[in-house]
Write a protein that holds these residues in place. Structure first.
Motif, PDB file in Angstrom:
ATOM      1  N   PRO A  37      12.105   2.748 -11.411  1.00  0.00           N
ATOM      2  CA  PRO A  37      11.556   2.962 -12.754  1.00  0.00           C
ATOM      3  C   PRO A  37      11.588   1.667 -13.578  1.00  0.00           C
ATOM      4  N   ILE A  38      10.924   0.621 -13.064  1.00  0.00           N
ATOM      5  CA  ILE A  38      10.866  -0.650 -13.781  1.00  0.00           C
ATOM      6  C   ILE A  38       9.967  -0.499 -15.005  1.00  0.00           C
ATOM      7  N   PRO A  39      10.058  -1.408 -15.980  1.00  0.00           N
ATOM      8  CA  PRO A  39       9.178  -1.317 -17.146  1.00  0.00           C
ATOM      9  C   PRO A  39       7.707  -1.276 -16.734  1.00  0.00           C
ATOM     10  N   ASP A  40       6.945  -0.387 -17.386  1.00  0.00           N
ATOM     11  CA  ASP A  40       5.517  -0.228 -17.125  1.00  0.00           C
ATOM     12  C   ASP A  40       5.253  -0.014 -15.634  1.00  0.00           C
ATOM     13  N   TRP A  41       6.038   0.879 -15.045  1.00  0.00           N
ATOM     14  CA  TRP A  41       5.940   1.087 -13.596  1.00  0.00           C
ATOM     15  C   TRP A  41       4.552   1.579 -13.179  1.00  0.00           C
ATOM     16  N   GLN A  42       3.876   2.324 -14.063  1.00  0.00           N
ATOM     17  CA  GLN A  42       2.553   2.841 -13.685  1.00  0.00           C
ATOM     18  C   GLN A  42       1.609   1.694 -13.324  1.00  0.00           C
ATOM     19  N   ALA A  43       1.515   0.705 -14.205  1.00  0.00           N
ATOM     20  CA  ALA A  43       0.625  -0.428 -13.953  1.00  0.00           C
ATOM     21  C   ALA A  43       1.147  -1.291 -12.812  1.00  0.00           C
ATOM     22  N   ALA A  44       2.474  -1.442 -12.731  1.00  0.00           N
ATOM     23  CA  ALA A  44       3.057  -2.318 -11.704  1.00  0.00           C
ATOM     24  C   ALA A  44       2.756  -1.808 -10.300  1.00  0.00           C
ATOM     25  N   TYR A  45       2.916  -0.509 -10.074  1.00  0.00           N
ATOM     26  CA  TYR A  45       2.665   0.025  -8.736  1.00  0.00           C
ATOM     27  C   TYR A  45       1.160   0.169  -8.460  1.00  0.00           C
ATOM     28  N   ALA A  46       0.369   0.404  -9.499  1.00  0.00           N
ATOM     29  CA  ALA A  46      -1.079   0.400  -9.303  1.00  0.00           C
ATOM     30  C   ALA A  46      -1.552  -0.992  -8.896  1.00  0.00           C
ATOM     31  N   ASP A  47      -0.996  -2.025  -9.511  1.00  0.00           N
ATOM     32  CA  ASP A  47      -1.347  -3.402  -9.143  1.00  0.00           C
ATOM     33  C   ASP A  47      -0.949  -3.697  -7.700  1.00  0.00           C
ATOM     34  N   LEU A  48       0.231  -3.234  -7.304  1.00  0.00           N
ATOM     35  CA  LEU A  48       0.689  -3.445  -5.929  1.00  0.00           C
ATOM     36  C   LEU A  48      -0.303  -2.840  -4.941  1.00  0.00           C
ATOM     37  N   ILE A  49      -0.713  -1.622  -5.179  1.00  0.00           N
ATOM     38  CA  ILE A  49      -1.628  -0.953  -4.256  1.00  0.00           C
ATOM     39  C   ILE A  49      -2.994  -1.630  -4.267  1.00  0.00           C
ATOM     40  N   ARG A  50      -3.430  -2.121  -5.435  1.00  0.00           N
ATOM     41  CA  ARG A  50      -4.689  -2.855  -5.500  1.00  0.00           C
ATOM     42  C   ARG A  50      -4.595  -4.153  -4.712  1.00  0.00           C
ATOM     43  N   ASP A  51      -3.468  -4.837  -4.794  1.00  0.00           N
ATOM     44  CA  ASP A  51      -3.277  -6.068  -4.012  1.00  0.00           C
ATOM     45  C   ASP A  51      -3.336  -5.779  -2.511  1.00  0.00           C
ATOM     46  N   ALA A  52      -2.741  -4.664  -2.100  1.00  0.00           N
ATOM     47  CA  ALA A  52      -2.789  -4.296  -0.685  1.00  0.00           C
ATOM     48  C   ALA A  52      -4.223  -4.001  -0.264  1.00  0.00           C
ATOM     49  N   ALA A  53      -4.983  -3.333  -1.118  1.00  0.00           N
ATOM     50  CA  ALA A  53      -6.383  -3.050  -0.801  1.00  0.00           C
ATOM     51  C   ALA A  53      -7.182  -4.342  -0.667  1.00  0.00           C
TER      52      ALA A  53
END
Length: 369
Positions: A266-282
């Motif tokens: 549960p890092i700060p702004d986790w919604q955007a952080a994990y969405a960015d991670l998945i976008r980077d993987a894509a």
């Protein structure tokens, strides 16, 4: 090479320095290890790299404990021991929800992850032990083919065949330059004419020795990744960008691949952080032909014992280990663990599933835990 297969530009690309391979400060060699051809081959690798080798007079590893836990940790983490796997390692255990069976090429890991779950699983100083009796370990797998209660018994995953997990107690890629064990296992599964699959997860990126192996698409290489805001908790590992490039390389070499997003924090702004991670993987996987991609989603949890060990190893860490902000649960063995609260867990699950469906719609999500 066709343009579609070229390295795609990344929104977050940066000029990484090459990730350094682990060079242990001590290599301990037991007499029993040298009775095996693979043990002698690992010794030859260490000597070729100019590493300091100590040939032990007996098969016990002594002198590794200290009253200062930080010193014990530092010295153990800098030590590779070549040993023989005990007989208990040949009695395989199921490893839900990942695979039918787990087997070990080694025990211990050179990384310095502040959330390391091995802290509560292994006894004694965290020395990396590489097993010399590799032939026996691989031959032993035959008796477990066609059996299992995880993937073999799942309608959704039965096509994977009998699955064998090789990264429960180590990161086999992180020590591959010293052992060669992972390459041998991949060859073994590639030549195994049966519905079986080798699986391992890694936080490292030195995949070059694996690219030309005859893997027969029977090895799934999963990369353990996390949001960039969690990078400070993963010392001694390859950078996220290097891991994503490595994932692309092995996917282009025909391997089935996977994202192990863990531990979800549960890092700060986790919604955007994990969405960015998945976008980077894509972005990293764009244009890969015949892509076979899975995702495994693992939330952060800890036990009282692992918290005590981790805080002794990393006394300055700000890893969230406050029991008051967690839900107390019991494992199937009756021990206590602390997991994310139910409402937050549901919110994070929905958010990551939505990001995967949006950015990587062909990925098969195997489980959330």
């Amino acid at each position: 090479m066709e343009p579609a297969l070229a390295e795609p530009p990344s929104r977050t690309a940066r000029a990484d320095r090459p990730d350094r391979l682990w060079r242990p400060r001590r290599v301990l060699v037991t007499p029993a290890a040298l009775e095996h051809a693979h043990g002698r081959a690992m010794l030859a690798r260490a000597e070729a790299l100019g590493l300091p080798v100590e040939r032990l007079a007996a098969n016990r590893l002594n002198g590794l404990r200290h009253t200062d836990p930080r010193r014990a940790y530092a010295e153990a983490k800098a030590t590779l021991a070549l040993v023989v796997a005990p007989p208990t390692k040949l009695r395989l255990q199921p490893i839900p929800p990942s695979a039918d069976w787990r087997f070990d090429l080694a025990e211990g890991c050179p990384a310095h992850c502040q959330y390391c779950y091995l802290a509560g699983s292994l006894s004694g100083p965290p020395v990396t032990r590489a097993y010399a009796n590799l032939d026996r370990i691989l031959e032993n797998l035959d008796g477990y083919a066609g059996r299992g209660a995880v993937t073999s018994a799942s309608d959704a995953r039965v096509h994977e065949g009998t699955t064998f997990e090789a990264s429960c107690y180590t990161d086999p890629l992180g020590i591959e330059h010293l052992t060669g064990s992972l390459s041998a296992a991949i060859r073994h599964f590639g030549a195994w004419n049966a519905p079986v699959q080798l699986r391992f997860t890694t936080k490292f990126a030195a995949v070059e020795p694996l690219l030309d192996l005859p893997h027969g698409r029977r090895t799934r290489i999963r990369f353990s990744v996390n949001a960039r805001g969690a990078a400070r908790y993963e010392g001694g590992t390859a950078s996220l960008d290097a891991r994503l490039r490595a994932m692309r390389s092995v996917a282009l070499a025909g391997y089935p691949v996977g994202l192990t997003i863990a531990p979800i924090l549960p890092i700060p702004d986790w919604q955007a952080a994990y969405a960015d991670l998945i976008r980077d993987a894509a972005d990293a996987l764009a244009g890969v032909p015949d892509l076979d991609l899975t995702a495994e989603l693992i939330t952060h949890r800890f036990t009282p014992g692992s918290k005590e060990v981790l805080q002794s190893w990393y006394p300055g860490s700000d890893l969230p280990l406050d029991e008051a902000k967690r839900t107390r649960k019991f494992t199937k063995f009756g021990s206590v663990k602390y997991v994310l609260p139910k409402d937050l867990m549901a919110e994070m699950r929905a958010g990551l599933h939505a990001a995967l469906a949006r950015e990587l719609p062909t990925a098969r999500v195997l489980y959330w835990t």
